[in-house]
Design a protein around this motif. Structure first.
Motif, PDB file in Angstrom:
ATOM      1  N   ASN A  68      10.939  -1.203  -9.464  1.00 46.20           N
ATOM      2  CA  ASN A  68      10.458  -0.894  -8.117  1.00 46.20           C
ATOM      3  C   ASN A  68       9.120  -1.553  -7.819  1.00 46.20           C
ATOM      4  OD1 ASN A  68      12.232   1.087  -6.502  1.00 46.20           O
ATOM      5  ND2 ASN A  68      12.266   1.978  -8.557  1.00 46.20           N
ATOM      6  N   ILE A  69       8.286  -1.704  -8.816  1.00 44.32           N
ATOM      7  CA  ILE A  69       7.012  -2.409  -8.612  1.00 44.32           C
ATOM      8  C   ILE A  69       7.265  -3.864  -8.247  1.00 44.32           C
ATOM      9  CG2 ILE A  69       4.962  -3.289  -9.803  1.00 44.32           C
ATOM     10  CD1 ILE A  69       4.872  -0.641 -11.345  1.00 44.32           C
ATOM     11  N   VAL A  70       8.144  -4.519  -9.020  1.00 43.28           N
ATOM     12  CA  VAL A  70       8.474  -5.923  -8.733  1.00 43.28           C
ATOM     13  C   VAL A  70       9.107  -6.035  -7.357  1.00 43.28           C
ATOM     14  CG1 VAL A  70       9.821  -7.920  -9.468  1.00 43.28           C
ATOM     15  CG2 VAL A  70       8.737  -6.455 -11.181  1.00 43.28           C
ATOM     16  N   LYS A  71       9.996  -5.102  -7.044  1.00 44.10           N
ATOM     17  CA  LYS A  71      10.708  -5.147  -5.760  1.00 44.10           C
ATOM     18  C   LYS A  71       9.735  -4.978  -4.591  1.00 44.10           C
ATOM     19  CE  LYS A  71      14.665  -3.284  -5.949  1.00 44.10           C
ATOM     20  NZ  LYS A  71      15.762  -2.282  -6.052  1.00 44.10           N
ATOM     21  N   ALA A  72       8.777  -4.064  -4.735  1.00 44.01           N
ATOM     22  CA  ALA A  72       7.815  -3.834  -3.656  1.00 44.01           C
ATOM     23  C   ALA A  72       6.970  -5.070  -3.390  1.00 44.01           C
ATOM     24  CB  ALA A  72       6.903  -2.656  -4.013  1.00 44.01           C
ATOM     25  N   MET A  73       6.502  -5.722  -4.443  1.00 47.50           N
ATOM     26  CA  MET A  73       5.694  -6.927  -4.261  1.00 47.50           C
ATOM     27  C   MET A  73       6.534  -8.079  -3.721  1.00 47.50           C
ATOM     28  SD  MET A  73       2.567  -6.215  -4.896  1.00 47.50           S
ATOM     29  CE  MET A  73       1.860  -7.862  -5.025  1.00 47.50           C
ATOM     30  N   PHE A  74       7.807  -8.129  -4.122  1.00 48.78           N
ATOM     31  CA  PHE A  74       8.693  -9.169  -3.610  1.00 48.78           C
ATOM     32  C   PHE A  74       8.891  -9.004  -2.106  1.00 48.78           C
ATOM     33  CE2 PHE A  74      12.938 -10.485  -2.288  1.00 48.78           C
ATOM     34  CZ  PHE A  74      12.953 -11.813  -2.679  1.00 48.78           C
ATOM     35  N   ILE A  75       9.165  -7.789  -1.658  1.00 48.16           N
ATOM     36  CA  ILE A  75       9.403  -7.551  -0.230  1.00 48.16           C
ATOM     37  C   ILE A  75       8.143  -7.845   0.581  1.00 48.16           C
ATOM     38  CG2 ILE A  75       9.956  -5.779   1.482  1.00 48.16           C
ATOM     39  CD1 ILE A  75      11.735  -4.464  -0.668  1.00 48.16           C
ATOM     40  N   GLY A  76       6.982  -7.424   0.062  1.00 49.82           N
ATOM     41  CA  GLY A  76       5.735  -7.768   0.744  1.00 49.82           C
ATOM     42  C   GLY A  76       5.546  -9.266   0.845  1.00 49.82           C
ATOM     43  N   GLY A  77       5.882  -9.984  -0.214  1.00 45.11           N
ATOM     44  CA  GLY A  77       5.784 -11.432  -0.201  1.00 45.11           C
ATOM     45  C   GLY A  77       6.716 -12.076   0.810  1.00 45.11           C
ATOM     46  N   VAL A  78       7.892 -11.482   1.019  1.00 42.52           N
ATOM     47  CA  VAL A  78       8.827 -11.997   2.021  1.00 42.52           C
ATOM     48  C   VAL A  78       8.205 -11.932   3.412  1.00 42.52           C
ATOM     49  CG1 VAL A  78      11.009 -11.526   3.208  1.00 42.52           C
ATOM     50  CG2 VAL A  78      10.921 -11.529   0.718  1.00 42.52           C
ATOM     51  N   PHE A  94       0.826  -1.201   0.000  1.00 47.79           N
ATOM     52  CA  PHE A  94       0.000   0.000   0.000  1.00 47.79           C
ATOM     53  C   PHE A  94       0.865   1.257   0.000  1.00 47.79           C
ATOM     54  CE2 PHE A  94      -4.096  -1.887   2.057  1.00 47.79           C
ATOM     55  CZ  PHE A  94      -4.384  -2.499   0.851  1.00 47.79           C
ATOM     56  N   ARG A  95       1.940   1.229   0.771  1.00 51.40           N
ATOM     57  CA  ARG A  95       2.827   2.386   0.864  1.00 51.40           C
ATOM     58  C   ARG A  95       3.529   2.671  -0.463  1.00 51.40           C
ATOM     59  NH1 ARG A  95       2.686   6.352   4.764  1.00 51.40           N
ATOM     60  NH2 ARG A  95       1.931   5.421   6.695  1.00 51.40           N
ATOM     61  N   ALA A 104       8.125   7.079  -3.912  1.00 48.75           N
ATOM     62  CA  ALA A 104       7.909   8.005  -5.031  1.00 48.75           C
ATOM     63  C   ALA A 104       7.120   7.334  -6.146  1.00 48.75           C
ATOM     64  CB  ALA A 104       9.258   8.510  -5.553  1.00 48.75           C
ATOM     65  N   VAL A 105       7.462   6.096  -6.458  1.00 52.76           N
ATOM     66  CA  VAL A 105       6.720   5.351  -7.481  1.00 52.76           C
ATOM     67  C   VAL A 105       5.267   5.178  -7.054  1.00 52.76           C
ATOM     68  CG1 VAL A 105       6.498   3.098  -8.612  1.00 52.76           C
ATOM     69  CG2 VAL A 105       8.745   4.179  -8.402  1.00 52.76           C
ATOM     70  N   GLY A 106       5.056   4.931  -5.759  1.00 44.75           N
ATOM     71  CA  GLY A 106       3.693   4.773  -5.264  1.00 44.75           C
ATOM     72  C   GLY A 106       2.885   6.052  -5.347  1.00 44.75           C
ATOM     73  N   HIS A 107       3.527   7.193  -5.100  1.00 46.44           N
ATOM     74  CA  HIS A 107       2.803   8.472  -5.141  1.00 46.44           C
ATOM     75  C   HIS A 107       2.481   8.879  -6.569  1.00 46.44           C
ATOM     76  CE1 HIS A 107       2.769   9.472  -0.947  1.00 46.44           C
ATOM     77  NE2 HIS A 107       4.084   9.364  -0.823  1.00 46.44           N
ATOM     78  N   ASN A 108       3.438   8.761  -7.467  1.00 39.52           N
ATOM     79  CA  ASN A 108       3.224   9.182  -8.860  1.00 39.52           C
ATOM     80  C   ASN A 108       4.247   8.484  -9.741  1.00 39.52           C
ATOM     81  OD1 ASN A 108       3.108  10.596 -11.376  1.00 39.52           O
ATOM     82  ND2 ASN A 108       2.183  12.346 -10.318  1.00 39.52           N
ATOM     83  N   ALA A 109       3.816   7.418 -10.384  1.00 36.89           N
ATOM     84  CA  ALA A 109       4.733   6.604 -11.187  1.00 36.89           C
ATOM     85  C   ALA A 109       5.331   7.396 -12.350  1.00 36.89           C
ATOM     86  CB  ALA A 109       4.006   5.366 -11.701  1.00 36.89           C
ATOM     87  N   GLU A 110       4.524   8.246 -12.985  1.00 36.23           N
ATOM     88  CA  GLU A 110       5.018   9.001 -14.134  1.00 36.23           C
ATOM     89  C   GLU A 110       6.067  10.031 -13.725  1.00 36.23           C
ATOM     90  OE1 GLU A 110       4.495   8.308 -17.283  1.00 36.23           O
ATOM     91  OE2 GLU A 110       3.364   6.582 -16.521  1.00 36.23           O
ATOM     92  N   ALA A 111       5.821  10.684 -12.607  1.00 33.87           N
ATOM     93  CA  ALA A 111       6.804  11.650 -12.108  1.00 33.87           C
ATOM     94  C   ALA A 111       8.104  10.945 -11.717  1.00 33.87           C
ATOM     95  CB  ALA A 111       6.238  12.411 -10.910  1.00 33.87           C
ATOM     96  N   ASN A 156      13.577   3.661 -12.077  1.00 29.55           N
ATOM     97  CA  ASN A 156      13.098   2.488 -12.805  1.00 29.55           C
ATOM     98  C   ASN A 156      11.795   2.028 -12.165  1.00 29.55           C
ATOM     99  OD1 ASN A 156      12.647  -0.128 -13.878  1.00 29.55           O
ATOM    100  ND2 ASN A 156      14.825  -0.346 -14.324  1.00 29.55           N
ATOM    101  N   VAL A 157      10.678   2.458 -12.726  1.00 29.76           N
ATOM    102  CA  VAL A 157       9.369   2.197 -12.131  1.00 29.76           C
ATOM    103  C   VAL A 157       9.060   0.705 -12.114  1.00 29.76           C
ATOM    104  CG1 VAL A 157       6.885   2.564 -12.416  1.00 29.76           C
ATOM    105  CG2 VAL A 157       8.473   4.469 -12.707  1.00 29.76           C
TER     106      VAL A 157
END
Length: 361
Positions: free
Chosen positions: A243-253, A77-78, A225-232, A239-240
């Motif tokens: 970072n998306i893959v990394k965020a889901m990976f860490i949550g999965g851990v 979510f963050r 930053a990617v969570g707040h505004n991916a385009e910005a 590397n958007v």
């Protein structure tokens, strides 16, 4: 002026606390309509949780997986993602930790237990990373993929248990090797043989790691930053997709660790399940109640753990049926999710507080 600042700071804590209170009041009204005494029921809940060292220890044991699955949801979510797949990540982490714990023999505890823990956590992360990859590379909504992956994890886990480590005549795996156990014998003895394990140390450390990573590192800044505004973020050179893959990976851990502790620290085997255990879905409510902050998640997990374990006391001591107990828990979740209603109720109090603060400025 200082009073106004304190009121504004306390607002983020006031809303979830008010939501909890409103949920408990609604649950009490439901019990009254059903002919049950809510005071007796809530007292029975508290007595169940704090009535003995064993029950207190089992309550702590119930809190640990809720804390970790709550962190899994909150981390996503963050970073602007919705991780509804904590359930599947939990099961994958549990299954592969069990596989390592059952199949590897002859290793000392100092190697076997950390290895099984690491494998379960990483495979839970990989399971979350699959949804992140599909989101980043193919634009597939992560809510859909994580829900689908929950079902795949359920049947995959049952397949692995049945074909690679099934105990003859049972619907569960062979017990893990003693060298893979995460139980803490002296701590369990202190709480009258409650099933306590190393998760009591590592789960709070996971919350600390959550905070440190997101708010104290450059990587955490990029994730937020990617969570707040991916385009910005992309315009700024981040590397958007990665970072998306990394965020889901860490949550999965985090969710995978929850499954690891349940099999290596509590049950010491994996069940061939026909349905999911529910910790991943409860983690969504924990994250919402904790406002997606690691400290809030820890406190919310404590509340849900107490409600979950203490509900048996309501059933036996106050004769409240399980269906009404679930209504009480559901009422708390409802008001936590529907914070707009809570804010409407609190609005007169907030206006009064601000008026007092302006008068003192």
């Amino acid at each position: 002026m200082n009073r106004l600042i304190r009121i504004m700071t306390a607002d983020s804590a006031l809303v979830p606390l008010a939501a909890i209170l409103m949920g408990l009041v609604l649950g009490a009204l439901v019990m009254l309509v059903g002919g049950y005494n809510p005071l007796t029921a809530y007292w029975a809940l508290l007595t169940k949780v704090f009535g003995s060292r064993y029950n207190l220890g089992e309550t702590i044991r119930e809190i640990i997986p809720l804390m970790l699955t709550g962190l899994a949801v909150a981390f996503a979510f963050r970073t602007g993602l919705f991780n509804i797949g904590g359930e599947g990540q939990f099961m994958i982490g549990a299954t592969f930790a069990t596989l390592v714990g059952v199949k590897l023999t002859g290793l000392p505890w100092i190697l076997h237990a950390p290895l099984a823990t690491l494998v379960g956590a990483l495979l839970g992360g990989v399971w979350g990373g699959i949804a992140g990859y599909l989101k980043a590379k193919r634009g597939v909504n992560e809510v859909i993929t994580t829900i689908m992956l929950n079902w795949i994890a359920l049947y995959l886990s049952s397949y692995i248990v049945e074909n690679f480590m099934l105990q003859p005549g049972q619907q569960r795996s062979l017990p893990i090797q003693a060298s893979a156990s995460l139980s803490i014998g002296w701590l369990s003895a202190l709480f009258d043989n409650a099933r306590l394990h190393w998760g009591i140390v590592l789960a709070p450390l996971a919350a600390v790691a959550f905070y440190f990573l997101l708010w104290k590192t450059r990587q955490g800044y990029e994730l937020r930053a990617v969570g707040h505004n991916a385009e910005a973020a992309r315009y700024a050179g981040m590397n958007v997709n990665r970072n998306i893959v990394k965020a889901m990976f860490i949550g999965g851990v985090f969710a995978g660790l929850a499954g690891v502790f349940e099999v290596l620290g509590v049950f010491h085997y994996q069940v061939k399940a026909a349905s999911s255990p529910g910790y991943g879905f409860d983690g969504i409510a924990v994250a919402l109640l904790g406002m997606n902050h690691p400290l809030g998640v820890v406190l919310a997990a404590c509340l849900f753990g107490m409600l979950t374990y203490g509900s048996t006391g309501m059933s036996f001591a106050a004769d409240v049926p399980p269906e009404i107990i679930r209504v009480v828990i559901g009422s708390v979740i409802f008001f936590v999710a529907a914070q707009g209603i809570v804010r409407i109720v609190l609005a007169p109090l907030r206006r009064k507080g601000k008026g007092t603060a302006n008068g003192n400025t």
